[in-house]
Design a protein around this motif. Structure first.
Motif, PDB file in Angstrom:
ATOM      1  N   LEU A 106       0.837  -1.208   0.000  1.00  0.00           N
ATOM      2  CA  LEU A 106       0.000   0.000   0.000  1.00  0.00           C
ATOM      3  C   LEU A 106       0.872   1.258   0.000  1.00  0.00           C
ATOM      4  CD1 LEU A 106      -2.791  -1.076   2.542  1.00  0.00           C
ATOM      5  CD2 LEU A 106      -3.029  -0.822   0.073  1.00  0.00           C
ATOM      6  N   ILE A 107       1.973   1.215   0.735  1.00  0.00           N
ATOM      7  CA  ILE A 107       2.903   2.357   0.745  1.00  0.00           C
ATOM      8  C   ILE A 107       3.496   2.556  -0.647  1.00  0.00           C
ATOM      9  CG2 ILE A 107       5.046   3.266   1.715  1.00  0.00           C
ATOM     10  CD1 ILE A 107       4.491   1.626   4.242  1.00  0.00           C
ATOM     11  N   LEU A 108       3.904   1.464  -1.294  1.00  0.00           N
ATOM     12  CA  LEU A 108       4.473   1.547  -2.640  1.00  0.00           C
ATOM     13  C   LEU A 108       3.454   2.098  -3.630  1.00  0.00           C
ATOM     14  CD1 LEU A 108       6.402  -1.859  -2.766  1.00  0.00           C
ATOM     15  CD2 LEU A 108       7.433   0.414  -2.808  1.00  0.00           C
ATOM     16  N   ILE A 112       3.830   5.484  -5.926  1.00  0.00           N
ATOM     17  CA  ILE A 112       3.695   5.508  -7.391  1.00  0.00           C
ATOM     18  C   ILE A 112       2.653   6.527  -7.824  1.00  0.00           C
ATOM     19  CG2 ILE A 112       2.936   4.146  -9.383  1.00  0.00           C
ATOM     20  CD1 ILE A 112       4.154   1.682  -7.948  1.00  0.00           C
ATOM     21  N   GLU A 113       1.515   6.532  -7.141  1.00  0.00           N
ATOM     22  CA  GLU A 113       0.444   7.476  -7.491  1.00  0.00           C
ATOM     23  C   GLU A 113       0.889   8.920  -7.276  1.00  0.00           C
ATOM     24  OE1 GLU A 113      -2.660   6.934  -8.881  1.00  0.00           O
ATOM     25  OE2 GLU A 113      -1.704   5.000  -9.256  1.00  0.00           O
ATOM     26  N   ILE A 207       8.812   7.932  -0.450  1.00  0.00           N
ATOM     27  CA  ILE A 207       7.784   6.971  -0.045  1.00  0.00           C
ATOM     28  C   ILE A 207       8.059   5.604  -0.677  1.00  0.00           C
ATOM     29  CG2 ILE A 207       5.324   6.393  -0.242  1.00  0.00           C
ATOM     30  CD1 ILE A 207       4.736   9.397   0.013  1.00  0.00           C
ATOM     31  N   LEU A 208       8.497   5.609  -1.942  1.00  0.00           N
ATOM     32  CA  LEU A 208       8.836   4.346  -2.598  1.00  0.00           C
ATOM     33  C   LEU A 208       9.986   3.655  -1.870  1.00  0.00           C
ATOM     34  CD1 LEU A 208       8.625   5.369  -6.376  1.00  0.00           C
ATOM     35  CD2 LEU A 208       7.079   3.840  -5.137  1.00  0.00           C
ATOM     36  N   TYR A 212       9.769   0.072  -0.074  1.00  0.00           N
ATOM     37  CA  TYR A 212      10.723  -0.996  -0.401  1.00  0.00           C
ATOM     38  C   TYR A 212      11.357  -1.556   0.873  1.00  0.00           C
ATOM     39  CZ  TYR A 212      15.202  -3.080  -1.682  1.00  0.00           C
ATOM     40  OH  TYR A 212      16.280  -3.915  -1.774  1.00  0.00           O
ATOM     41  N   GLU A 213      11.774  -0.674   1.777  1.00  0.00           N
ATOM     42  CA  GLU A 213      12.404  -1.125   3.023  1.00  0.00           C
ATOM     43  C   GLU A 213      11.421  -1.913   3.884  1.00  0.00           C
ATOM     44  OE1 GLU A 213      13.826   2.477   4.709  1.00  0.00           O
ATOM     45  OE2 GLU A 213      15.662   2.541   3.490  1.00  0.00           O
TER      46      GLU A 213
END
Length: 388
Positions: A106-108, A112-113, A207-208, A212-213
């Motif tokens: 959801l964070i990824l 992206i958005e 945020i990406l 990822y982390e």
């Protein structure tokens, strides 16, 4: 606030290793997160509707998605707390990792958005709404989101929860993104340069990175990771406390979720000891390790020949030659079977991950080194991987 709620709703709230307490903290923090995110959604949606700010309205729905993340967290804790059953004899603890993975996705998605919408605002810039009310709401949002990060991060460390840590990272990324939005809104009063789009892209990539982390932290325990050095040292210290155990090797730790660790190891004992006495000591050791370290422990006995001069000589030669080959290689379970024409020297070696030689190449190299030091000795070698 969380401390007050914990005092009210969680008994034995300081016993962070207790499965019931862990579940209660996960549910409490998740429920409080839903409440705060819905509160932020209402405030931002109302202000966005009054001012006509599309950005504010979009940010409001982002908070609604954060509430969904908190719901996933609650479900993860509830499902992972289910007791073992015939289909899942080791329990359902890894579902908490799955919940953390969903939150990281959801964070990824949000990152992206944000990057996409920021690029679009660079191509088609619009005048930003910079009302005082909107800025006040965003400042409050920063304070609330940072508080959510602090309590989620703090409790995640105490109860060792990757899903709650993923939620904490989500809150931190929201804090930074909202802060950048405020800077962009204020800066837009003094310049026509598309500060909003550039800031959005920077935050989007942050945020990406956060997503990822968070995904990495939740995928690793699902794949299986080496135990920490601290945990290995604690196991070794506790096992060696039970005399006459002299050493351990072949340690394996299986992680089936927080509080569901399965440990197996080989314990070296004097070969001339009474087997019934040693069996009793091993039983006691298993129970003590399980109680002290919160795991299930199985120990295999390995008898060591302590009164054999020839074996001691071969052991010394072996250690010296292994040190020449690689200082990180170790050996264990060294024993010998003498014969008329030759002696079989049987042992295991622990091959470090840094060693680039194949198992067969390493075996041949060791055998050649031993034969150069002593004749008529044939090596029977098993190659193990390190448990760290």
């Amino acid at each position: 606030m969380i401390k007050i709620l914990a005092k009210i709703f969680i008994k034995n709230r300081k016993n962070f290793t207790d499965p019931t307490v862990r579940e209660q903290y996960g549910v409490l923090c998740g429920a409080f997160g839903i409440f705060l995110n819905i509160l932020l959604f209402g405030a931002k949606f109302l202000m966005g509707s009054i001012t006509g700010s599309v950005a504010m309205t979009a940010d409001a729905f982002n908070n609604l998605s954060d509430a969904a993340s908190s719901l996933v967290q609650i479900l993860g804790f509830k499902l992972s707390a289910k007791k073992p059953d015939p289909t899942h004899p080791f329990g359902h603890g890894r579902l908490e990792y799955v919940a953390g993975l969903i939150i990281s996705f959801l964070i990824l998605f949000m990152g992206i958005e944000l990057v996409k919408s920021s690029i679009d605002s660079l191509i088609h810039p619009v005048e930003l709404e910079s009302s005082t009310g909107a800025i006040v709401v965003m400042v409050l949002a920063i304070l609330i989101k940072f508080y959510m990060y602090v309590y989620n991060h703090g409790i995640a460390k105490k109860i060792n929860s990757v899903s709650m840590e993923a939620t904490a990272k989500d809150s931190l990324s929201d804090t930074i993104s909202t802060f950048v939005v405020i800077i962009s809104v204020v800066a837009s009063r003094f310049t026509k340069f598309p500060v909003d789009g550039i800031g959005g892209i920077i935050v989007g990539f942050f945020i990406l990175k956060t997503g990822y982390e968070a995904a990495k932290d939740t995928i690793e325990p699902l794949l299986g990771t080496a135990p920490s050095k601290e945990f290995v040292d604690a196991i070794e210290k506790e096992v060696l406390r039970h005399k006459p155990i002299t050493g351990i090797h072949d340690l394996v730790v299986h992680d089936y979720g927080p509080g569901r660790l399965m440990v197996s190891l080989h314990a070296e004992i004097p070969g001339d000891s009474d087997i019934f006495e040693m069996h009793d000591i091993i039983d006691v050791t298993e129970v003590d390790v399980a109680k002290k370290l919160g795991c299930h422990c199985v120990i295999h006995m390995d008898p060591i020949d302590r009164n054999n001069a020839r074996l001691d000589e071969l052991k010394q030669i072996l250690k010296e030659e292994l040190l020449k080959i690689d200082s990180e290689i170790s050996c264990h379970d060294v024993r010998m079977v003498p014969g008329v024409t030759h002696t079989n020297l049987i042992f295991d070696i622990v091959k470090p991950f840094s060693c680039t030689e194949s198992d067969d190449e390493l075996k041949n190299r060791i055998m050649k080194a031993i034969l150069e030091r002593t004749k008529n000795v044939y090596c029977v070698i098993t190659v193990d991987t390190p448990f760290l």
